[in-house]
Design a protein around this motif. Structure first.
Motif, short mmCIF file in Angstrom:
data_model
loop_
_atom_site.label_atom_id
_atom_site.label_comp_id
_atom_site.label_asym_id
_atom_site.label_seq_id
_atom_site.Cartn_x
_atom_site.Cartn_y
_atom_site.Cartn_z
N VAL A 122 -12.11 -2.90 21.08
CA VAL A 122 -10.87 -2.16 21.36
C VAL A 122 -10.18 -2.74 22.59
N THR A 123 -10.91 -2.91 23.68
CA THR A 123 -10.32 -3.42 24.92
C THR A 123 -9.78 -4.83 24.72
N THR A 124 -10.54 -5.67 24.03
CA THR A 124 -10.11 -7.05 23.78
C THR A 124 -8.79 -7.06 23.01
N LEU A 125 -8.72 -6.28 21.93
CA LEU A 125 -7.52 -6.30 21.09
C LEU A 125 -6.34 -5.58 21.72
N PHE A 178 -1.84 -11.76 19.75
CA PHE A 178 -2.78 -11.89 18.64
C PHE A 178 -2.05 -11.71 17.31
N THR A 179 -2.54 -12.40 16.31
CA THR A 179 -2.15 -12.13 14.93
C THR A 179 -3.40 -11.58 14.26
N VAL A 180 -3.30 -10.37 13.74
CA VAL A 180 -4.44 -9.72 13.10
C VAL A 180 -4.17 -9.60 11.60
N THR A 219 -13.64 -10.74 14.39
CA THR A 219 -12.88 -11.78 15.10
C THR A 219 -12.45 -12.90 14.15
N TYR A 220 -13.03 -12.94 12.95
CA TYR A 220 -12.60 -13.89 11.92
C TYR A 220 -11.26 -13.46 11.31
N HIS A 221 -10.83 -12.25 11.59
CA HIS A 221 -9.56 -11.73 11.09
C HIS A 221 -8.45 -11.81 12.15
N VAL A 222 -8.73 -12.46 13.29
CA VAL A 222 -7.78 -12.53 14.39
C VAL A 222 -7.51 -13.99 14.76
N GLY A 248 1.32 -8.52 19.78
CA GLY A 248 1.21 -9.41 18.64
C GLY A 248 1.71 -8.77 17.36
N VAL A 249 1.14 -9.25 16.26
CA VAL A 249 1.60 -8.83 14.95
C VAL A 249 0.41 -8.60 14.03
#
Length: 137
Positions: free
Chosen positions: A16-19, A25-27, A60-63, A125-126
C-alpha cells in the motif's frame, strides 16, 4: 468494487505505501473475476503471511514504472512493429500487443490478459483494468 481482491492482496503484501508513493506508476489491475479464474484455493493461499514473497512478486508484475496511458501503450506497440516489452517493477517482462483495437498483455508463462478499461487516473499514475491475473516465471 470490482477490485476488492486486488486491494486485499496489496494490503497482505504490504504494498500500500509503495503504491501510494511518488511514482509515477502504471498498474494493470486484475478484477475480482480475474482472480476468480485462478485455480481453487490459490487466492486464499496467496493471502497467507507465509506467501507474502510470492504474492509480492505477482503483484509487482502488474506494475510498470512510468505513466503509460493507453495512447502511449498503443504507440509503443506500433513502433515495435506489433509488440512491445514492458519491464515490470519486479524486473520481469510483459509483452503488449494488439488484437484489433484491444491491448493484450502476455506474461512470462504465455498467459494472456485483455485490457478492458483504460486511463483511470490516479494521483501518481494510471490504472488499466485487465481480465486475467498475469504470472511471472
Amino acid at each position: 468494487k470490482d477490485h476488492t481482491t486486488l486491494v486485499a492482496a496489496v494490503t497482505a503484501a504490504d504494498l500500500v505505501t509503495t503504491l501510494k508513493g511518488k511514482g509515477p506508476f502504471t498498474v494493470f489491475a486484475p478484477t475480482n473475476t480475474a482472480f476468480g479464474k485462478l485455480p481453487a484455493g490459490t487466492v486464499e493461499s496467496l493471502l497467507k503471511p507465509e506467501s507474502k514473497a510470492t504474492l509480492t512478486g505477482i503483484l509487482t508484475y502488474h506494475v510498470v514504472a512510468g505513466n503509460l496511458d493507453a495512447a502511449a501503450v498503443v504507440a509503443a506497440i506500433k513502433k515495435g512493429k506489433g509488440k512491445v516489452e514492458l519491464t515490470t517493477v519486479n524486473g520481469a517482462k510483459l509483452t503488449a500487443s494488439l488484437n484489433g483495437d484491444k491491448v493484450i498483455l502476455t506474461d512470462a508463462k504465455g498467459g494472456k490478459a485483455t485490457v478492458t478499461a483504460t486511463d483511470l487516473k490516479g494521483s501518481n499514475g494510471v490504472v488499466h483494468v485487465i481480465d486475467t491475473v498475469l504470472m511471472p516465471k
